[in-house]
Scaffold this motif. Structure first.
Motif, short mmCIF file in Angstrom:
data_model
loop_
_atom_site.label_atom_id
_atom_site.label_comp_id
_atom_site.label_asym_id
_atom_site.label_seq_id
_atom_site.Cartn_x
_atom_site.Cartn_y
_atom_site.Cartn_z
N ALA A 139 -10.03 -2.93 -6.72
CA ALA A 139 -10.89 -3.58 -5.74
C ALA A 139 -10.24 -3.53 -4.35
O ALA A 139 -9.01 -3.61 -4.22
CB ALA A 139 -11.15 -5.03 -6.14
N PRO A 140 -11.04 -3.44 -3.30
CA PRO A 140 -10.49 -3.39 -1.93
C PRO A 140 -9.70 -4.64 -1.57
O PRO A 140 -8.84 -4.59 -0.69
CB PRO A 140 -11.75 -3.28 -1.06
CG PRO A 140 -12.81 -2.72 -1.96
CD PRO A 140 -12.50 -3.26 -3.32
N GLY A 141 -9.97 -5.78 -2.24
CA GLY A 141 -9.32 -7.03 -1.89
C GLY A 141 -7.93 -7.20 -2.44
O GLY A 141 -7.29 -8.25 -2.21
N VAL A 142 -7.40 -6.24 -3.20
CA VAL A 142 -6.05 -6.37 -3.76
C VAL A 142 -5.04 -6.53 -2.62
O VAL A 142 -5.01 -5.74 -1.67
CB VAL A 142 -5.71 -5.14 -4.63
CG1 VAL A 142 -4.22 -5.08 -4.94
CG2 VAL A 142 -6.51 -5.18 -5.92
N ARG A 143 -4.22 -7.58 -2.72
CA ARG A 143 -3.32 -7.97 -1.61
C ARG A 143 -1.91 -7.39 -1.74
O ARG A 143 -1.13 -7.47 -0.80
CB ARG A 143 -3.22 -9.49 -1.55
CG ARG A 143 -4.55 -10.20 -1.37
CD ARG A 143 -5.03 -10.10 0.05
NE ARG A 143 -4.12 -10.75 0.98
CZ ARG A 143 -4.18 -12.06 1.27
NH1 ARG A 143 -5.07 -12.84 0.68
NH2 ARG A 143 -3.33 -12.57 2.14
N GLY A 144 -1.57 -6.88 -2.90
CA GLY A 144 -0.23 -6.36 -3.12
C GLY A 144 0.03 -6.28 -4.61
O GLY A 144 -0.82 -6.67 -5.42
N GLY A 145 1.18 -5.76 -4.99
CA GLY A 145 1.45 -5.64 -6.41
C GLY A 145 2.87 -5.19 -6.71
O GLY A 145 3.66 -4.89 -5.81
N LEU A 146 3.17 -5.17 -8.00
CA LEU A 146 4.47 -4.74 -8.50
C LEU A 146 4.29 -3.50 -9.36
O LEU A 146 3.52 -3.51 -10.33
CB LEU A 146 5.12 -5.84 -9.34
CG LEU A 146 5.60 -7.09 -8.61
CD1 LEU A 146 6.10 -8.12 -9.62
CD2 LEU A 146 6.69 -6.73 -7.63
N ARG A 147 4.99 -2.45 -9.01
CA ARG A 147 4.99 -1.23 -9.81
C ARG A 147 6.20 -1.25 -10.73
O ARG A 147 7.34 -1.35 -10.26
CB ARG A 147 5.03 0.00 -8.91
CG ARG A 147 5.14 1.31 -9.67
CD ARG A 147 5.11 2.50 -8.74
NE ARG A 147 5.29 3.75 -9.47
CZ ARG A 147 5.14 4.96 -8.92
NH1 ARG A 147 4.83 5.09 -7.64
NH2 ARG A 147 5.32 6.05 -9.66
N VAL A 148 5.93 -1.17 -12.02
CA VAL A 148 7.00 -1.20 -13.03
C VAL A 148 6.85 0.04 -13.91
O VAL A 148 6.00 0.08 -14.81
CB VAL A 148 6.94 -2.48 -13.88
CG1 VAL A 148 8.06 -2.48 -14.91
CG2 VAL A 148 7.04 -3.72 -13.00
N ASP A 149 7.66 1.04 -13.63
CA ASP A 149 7.54 2.28 -14.40
C ASP A 149 8.17 2.16 -15.79
O ASP A 149 7.88 2.98 -16.66
CB ASP A 149 8.19 3.43 -13.63
CG ASP A 149 7.41 3.81 -12.37
OD1 ASP A 149 6.19 3.53 -12.34
OD2 ASP A 149 8.01 4.35 -11.43
N GLY A 150 9.01 1.15 -16.00
CA GLY A 150 9.68 1.01 -17.29
C GLY A 150 8.82 0.42 -18.38
O GLY A 150 9.20 0.46 -19.56
N ASP A 151 7.67 -0.17 -18.03
CA ASP A 151 6.75 -0.68 -19.05
C ASP A 151 5.92 0.47 -19.60
O ASP A 151 5.41 1.30 -18.85
CB ASP A 151 5.81 -1.73 -18.43
CG ASP A 151 6.46 -3.09 -18.25
OD1 ASP A 151 7.63 -3.24 -18.68
OD2 ASP A 151 5.81 -3.98 -17.71
#
Length: 395
Positions: A139-151
């Motif tokens: 969605a356009p409203g996503v404010r930020g996030g965490l990228r976790v490649d180990g999962d």
């Protein structure tokens, strides 16, 4: 009434029971599983996220160590099962993207990121634009996030099918019966009485029946596992070829205080989950549960409303007082536990199988598993029992 004897008798044919039986048989034990429908249970509902990093919660740092240990074993574990059975487990190193939809969610994720960093975990903070660059359907409203490649992720239905095949290959005997009562001989667990009065004798009994583990008759009160059922409703959708790729990795968020995740499979399935409901043994799929999951998932990925809804299911997670598993010997000789995995049963499958095989062989738990001994609850139970006894004394 017939009687059959094995070295190890596992009560429960879910993922945890099957991996325990398979590893025990590999160690040379004559092993049997008692379950009316082995291969069923929570695995048929679980999404299969192998998310040691994004599943981190405050106060669960000890459990984090066990989760990470099991996650490290997964590539070799999956390869071994696939080589043995020829079955694709749906194991994918696709990573997870945990996103925030408003300022409160963003603050929560920032706190989680700090905890992850303090715990020595690898995760990368992304802006909302960077999140949408990775996953254009967000969605356009996503404010930020965490990228976790180990999962990573695995398909629990494929996993449990492969574990059934591995058990059969290793000579595990299946008794498709209900376990009705634990049998004791001279204050030692010596087997079970099953449906129809069938006696199943055993040198060691492993109680691995998930949320049902606390309901086996004949188990003394002071060693009965303190597990409870926690209901989870899950949806499955299908991504038509014209929409592929819909999502490249697992996407998860907290929406208005409720956790929601979307897990894309390579076969076009999209799993959305999961509710967390303390409703006893109820496994009804409710309109409210389906609505809430679709509503929250739609806020994350609006395009899901165009996908066919192909399945709704509800299952029961085996919760424990501290959200961690109970692994190893109890204070009743001959009785061991492998239960209480709560939301980490699929993730903890490799380490549980190895640990239970070790303790069945040597009588000792590996160091990394010792904090999860069932005996950690015994002192509190004894104290509670003594207090009750004292208050019940006549004046």
């Amino acid at each position: 009434m017939s009687s059959r004897t094995s070295d190890v008798l596992v009560v429960g044919g879910g993922i945890i029971g099957l991996v325990t039986a398979w590893r025990a048989a590999q160690r040379g034990f004559a092993t049997a599983v008692v379950d009316p429908e082995p291969g069923g249970g929570a695995a048929q509902v679980a999404a299969g996220m192998l998310a040691a990093v994004t599943e981190l919660h405050y106060g669960e740092q000890t459990l984090l160590g066990l989760n990470l240990a099991s996650a490290r074993r997964y590539p070799q574990f999956a390869a071994e099962l696939t080589e043995l059975t020829g079955q694709d487990l749906g194991y994918r190193r696709c990573g997870t993207l945990a996103v925030a939809l408003d300022s409160d969610d963003r603050s929560h994720l920032r706190e989680l990121h700090a905890l992850q960093r303090e715990s020595g975990l690898e995760s990368e903070w992304l802006s909302g634009r960077e999140c949408r660059r990775l996953e254009p359907m967000l969605a356009p409203g996503v404010r930020g996030g965490l990228r976790v490649d180990g999962d990573h992720q695995i398909d629990p239905r494929r996993l449990i099918k492969a574990l059934m095949a591995a058990c059969e290959h290793a000579g595990v005997v299946f008794h498709r019966l209900w376990a009705e009562r634990l049998d004791l001989v001279r204050d030692r667990a010596a087997g079970l009485t099953a449906t129809g009065g069938t006696r199943l004798a055993a040198g060691q009994v492993v109680l691995a029946a998930g949320s049902l583990s606390g309901r086996l008759a004949g188990v003394p009160d002071d060693v009965l596992p303190p597990v409870r059922p926690v209901k989870g409703q899950v949806l499955r959708l299908t991504v038509p070829q014209r929409f592929a790729p819909f999502l490249n990795r697992t996407v998860r968020a907290m929406v208005r205080g409720s956790h929601v995740y979307l897990v894309p499979r390579e076969n076009g399935e999209l799993v959305i989950g999961a509710t967390s409901e303390e409703l006893g043994w109820d496994t009804t799929v409710t309109a409210g549960g389906v609505y809430e999951l679709l509503r929250d998932a739609h806020e994350l990925v609006p395009g899901i409303t165009e996908l066919p809804l192909t399945e709704t299911r509800a299952g029961l997670r085996p919760g424990s007082p501290d959200n961690a598993p109970l692994l190893g010997p109890t204070e009743l000789p001959g009785l061991l536990l492998a239960t209480g995995h709560y939301r980490n049963g699929v993730l903890l499958t490799p380490v549980t199988g190895d640990a239970m095989a070790d303790v069945l062989t040597t009588g000792e738990l590996p160091d990394e598993v010792r904090p999860f001994t069932p005996r950690r609850f015994a002192a509190g139970r004894r104290a509670t029992g003594l207090a009750t006894h004292l208050t019940e004394q006549p004046a």
